[in-house]
Design a protein around this motif. Structure first.
Motif, PDB file in Angstrom:
ATOM      1  N   TRP A 178      -5.525  12.238   3.908  1.00  0.00           N
ATOM      2  CA  TRP A 178      -6.015  10.974   4.454  1.00  0.00           C
ATOM      3  C   TRP A 178      -5.218  10.651   5.721  1.00  0.00           C
ATOM      4  CZ3 TRP A 178     -10.147   8.448   4.609  1.00  0.00           C
ATOM      5  CH2 TRP A 178     -10.195   7.094   4.954  1.00  0.00           C
ATOM      6  N   LYS A 183      -8.002   4.988  -6.766  1.00  0.00           N
ATOM      7  CA  LYS A 183      -6.985   5.730  -7.502  1.00  0.00           C
ATOM      8  C   LYS A 183      -7.157   5.527  -9.013  1.00  0.00           C
ATOM      9  CE  LYS A 183      -5.443   6.834  -3.458  1.00  0.00           C
ATOM     10  NZ  LYS A 183      -6.447   6.251  -2.578  1.00  0.00           N
ATOM     11  N   SER A 195       0.851  -1.208   0.000  1.00  0.00           N
ATOM     12  CA  SER A 195       0.000   0.000   0.000  1.00  0.00           C
ATOM     13  C   SER A 195       0.876   1.243   0.000  1.00  0.00           C
ATOM     14  CB  SER A 195      -0.902   0.022   1.243  1.00  0.00           C
ATOM     15  OG  SER A 195      -0.118   0.197   2.411  1.00  0.00           O
ATOM     16  N   ASP A 210       3.808  12.355  -0.639  1.00  0.00           N
ATOM     17  CA  ASP A 210       2.658  11.454  -0.548  1.00  0.00           C
ATOM     18  C   ASP A 210       1.885  11.622  -1.859  1.00  0.00           C
ATOM     19  OD1 ASP A 210       0.232  10.224  -0.232  1.00  0.00           O
ATOM     20  OD2 ASP A 210      -0.031  10.810   1.863  1.00  0.00           O
ATOM     21  N   ALA A 215      -0.080   9.346  -3.137  1.00  0.00           N
ATOM     22  CA  ALA A 215      -1.079   8.270  -3.150  1.00  0.00           C
ATOM     23  C   ALA A 215      -2.038   8.444  -4.321  1.00  0.00           C
ATOM     24  CB  ALA A 215      -1.848   8.247  -1.833  1.00  0.00           C
ATOM     25  N   CYS A 216      -2.442   9.699  -4.569  1.00  0.00           N
ATOM     26  CA  CYS A 216      -3.483   9.973  -5.582  1.00  0.00           C
ATOM     27  C   CYS A 216      -2.894  10.400  -6.918  1.00  0.00           C
ATOM     28  CB  CYS A 216      -4.399  11.094  -5.073  1.00  0.00           C
ATOM     29  SG  CYS A 216      -5.126  10.751  -3.473  1.00  0.00           S
ATOM     30  N   LEU A 274       5.060   4.635   2.634  1.00  0.00           N
ATOM     31  CA  LEU A 274       5.420   5.854   3.377  1.00  0.00           C
ATOM     32  C   LEU A 274       6.124   5.494   4.680  1.00  0.00           C
ATOM     33  CD1 LEU A 274       2.119   7.918   2.901  1.00  0.00           C
ATOM     34  CD2 LEU A 274       4.373   8.607   2.080  1.00  0.00           C
ATOM     35  N   THR A 277       0.477   3.408   2.303  1.00  0.00           N
ATOM     36  CA  THR A 277       0.759   3.562   3.736  1.00  0.00           C
ATOM     37  C   THR A 277       2.060   2.851   4.105  1.00  0.00           C
ATOM     38  OG1 THR A 277      -1.626   3.587   4.126  1.00  0.00           O
ATOM     39  CG2 THR A 277      -0.209   3.208   6.049  1.00  0.00           C
ATOM     40  N   GLY A 305      -2.256  -1.900  -2.920  1.00  0.00           N
ATOM     41  CA  GLY A 305      -0.897  -1.896  -3.452  1.00  0.00           C
ATOM     42  C   GLY A 305      -0.286  -0.513  -3.386  1.00  0.00           C
ATOM     43  N   THR A 313      -1.375   9.535   6.202  1.00  0.00           N
ATOM     44  CA  THR A 313      -0.202  10.421   6.128  1.00  0.00           C
ATOM     45  C   THR A 313       0.278  10.766   7.544  1.00  0.00           C
ATOM     46  OG1 THR A 313      -1.386  11.417   4.253  1.00  0.00           O
ATOM     47  CG2 THR A 313       0.708  12.403   4.841  1.00  0.00           C
TER      48      THR A 313
END
Ligand SMILES: Cc1ncc(COP(=O)(O)O)c(C=O)c1O
Length: 383
Positions: free
Chosen positions: A84, A184, A57, A155, A157-158, A62, A59, A191, A87
């Motif tokens: 989110w 996403k 992920s 970050d 993520a998006c 990070l 997460t 993932g 973070t």
């Protein structure tokens, strides 16, 4: 108008994904293997980075990134509260202190001015978030961070597929972490991917995500001597953050679709923005010159003059079958982080919480569905 049911998003998948995962099942090599490597190589070459390491992920990516940057208890890490919860949680996971700062309302991203004011002697890292797929102003952030020797961990993520000053996010030299959750623009179910220019960091990440094993699964698979098989050592406490080969296969196919997905999302975002510019109480998202967003989310703000509040607007959309997401979230108002910073210090974050509304957007969305949303939002923002 006929009632429709419109989801907030829909993954873009087809027979290619079915076939690619079926092949992995038939191969018998289900977890981290050649398809994961292929996916990593595709992401690295797309973003223009030296190393891409797949994980479970964003997460976990990070968390690994902060651990590998030696962020430890006593250190402060600056992030926008408007993100989110993951973070903030990853900062806690390594024992450090999250320091929440405000966003700029025209981008929903960390405010460089607020960031500057939050730096102390204990600041070790900054986690800028590319909210909704719109890149944060990385040059402005670097200019503030560099003189203090502060590490930037993006970050993203998006933000797979987004660009900053015409360079793909992930290819700007910072450690960058992506998510492939179904919300996403491309997905592997769950993932993530950690991207870095630092070879040592890449090597350490691969060890840490595999229980601390000195020998990778692929190397073990290829080993043809007893000595090679017995070479495995565990020199540190690691995790199981391995991506499965099934996810890798999905990721490879999804990367091949990325250009199409980006073009489709962009076209639909433009159609929305043109229509919403004509609505008196709706503020469409802005795109600064430096950013090419991937439109992971399309978020408007309902302005103060609107005769009804944002929650009423959201409820009215839900009533006619349109999935929407009011507010998104701010970490500092959540019970775990409450009291660390006052709402008055984060006025734009509070404003976003009260006024923001995420609308449905996905590549397969039809013009009829978009017209339905546009008409419904126009109706919902009237008395
Ligand atoms: C800004 C941001 N950071 C981190 C994450 C966590 O990503 P993942 O679900 O892959 O762990 C998300 C997920 O939505 C996110 O939006």
């Amino acid at each position: 108008m006929l009632r429709m049911t419109i989801p907030v998003t829909r993954p873009f998948t087809g027979d290619e994904e079915k076939n690619a995962t079926a092949e992995v099942v038939e191969s018998g090599w289900l977890t981290q293997g050649p398809r994961v490597t292929e996916f990593e190589n595709k992401v690295a070459s797309y973003v223009g980075a030296s190393h891409a390491i797949a994980t479970t992920s964003c997460t976990t990516s990070l968390q690994l990134a902060l651990e590998l940057c030696n962020i430890t208890p006593g250190d402060e890490v600056i992030l926008p509260s408007y993100t989110w919860i993951a973070t903030a949680n990853v900062i806690r996971m390594v024992g450090a202190q999250p320091v929440f700062v405000d966003i700029d309302l025209d981008t929903m991203n960390i405010s460089p001015a607020a960031l500057k004011g939050a730096i102390t002697k204990k600041t070790r890292a900054i986690l800028p978030v590319h909210q909704f797929g719109l890149p944060a102003d990385l040059d402005a952030i670097s200019e503030i961070a560099k003189p203090h020797g502060i590490t930037i961990v993006e970050d993203a993520a998006c933000a797979i597929g987004s660009s900053y000053k015409n360079q793909p996010v992930g290819g700007l030299g910072n450690i960058t972490c992506f998510s492939f959750h179904p919300r996403k623009v491309i997905t592997t179910g769950e993932g993530g991917m950690l991207v870095t220019e630092d070879e040592n960091m890449a090597r350490s990440a691969r060890i840490l995500l595999n229980h601390g094993a000195s020998v990778s699964d692929i190397a073990k698979h290829k080993a043809d001597t007893v000595e090679a098989l017995l070479a495995e050592e565990f020199c540190e406490v690691g995790y199981n953050y391995r991506m499965t080969n099934l996810q890798g296969a999905l990721g490879v196919v999804q990367m091949d679709r990325l250009a199409f997905i980006l073009a489709a999302r962009n076209e639909k975002a433009e159609l929305y923005s043109d229509a919403f510019a004509k609505l008196p109480f709706v503020i469409p998202p802005e795109t600064p010159k430096y950013a090419t967003p991937n439109w992971q989310s399309y978020a408007v703000r309902i302005c103060d003059e609107c005769p009804v509040d944002r929650n009423t607007v959201a409820q009215r959309l839900l009533n006619v079958g349109i999935a929407c997401r009011p507010a998104y979230m701010a970490c500092h108002v959540q019970p775990e982080y409450r009291g660390m910073v006052s709402d008055t210090n984060l006025p734009n974050t509070m404003k976003a919480l009260q006024s923001l509304l995420i609308l449905p957007l996905y590549p397969q969305m039809t013009e009829a569905e978009q017209s339905y949303v546009i008409k419904a939002l126009s109706d919902a923002t009237s008395e």
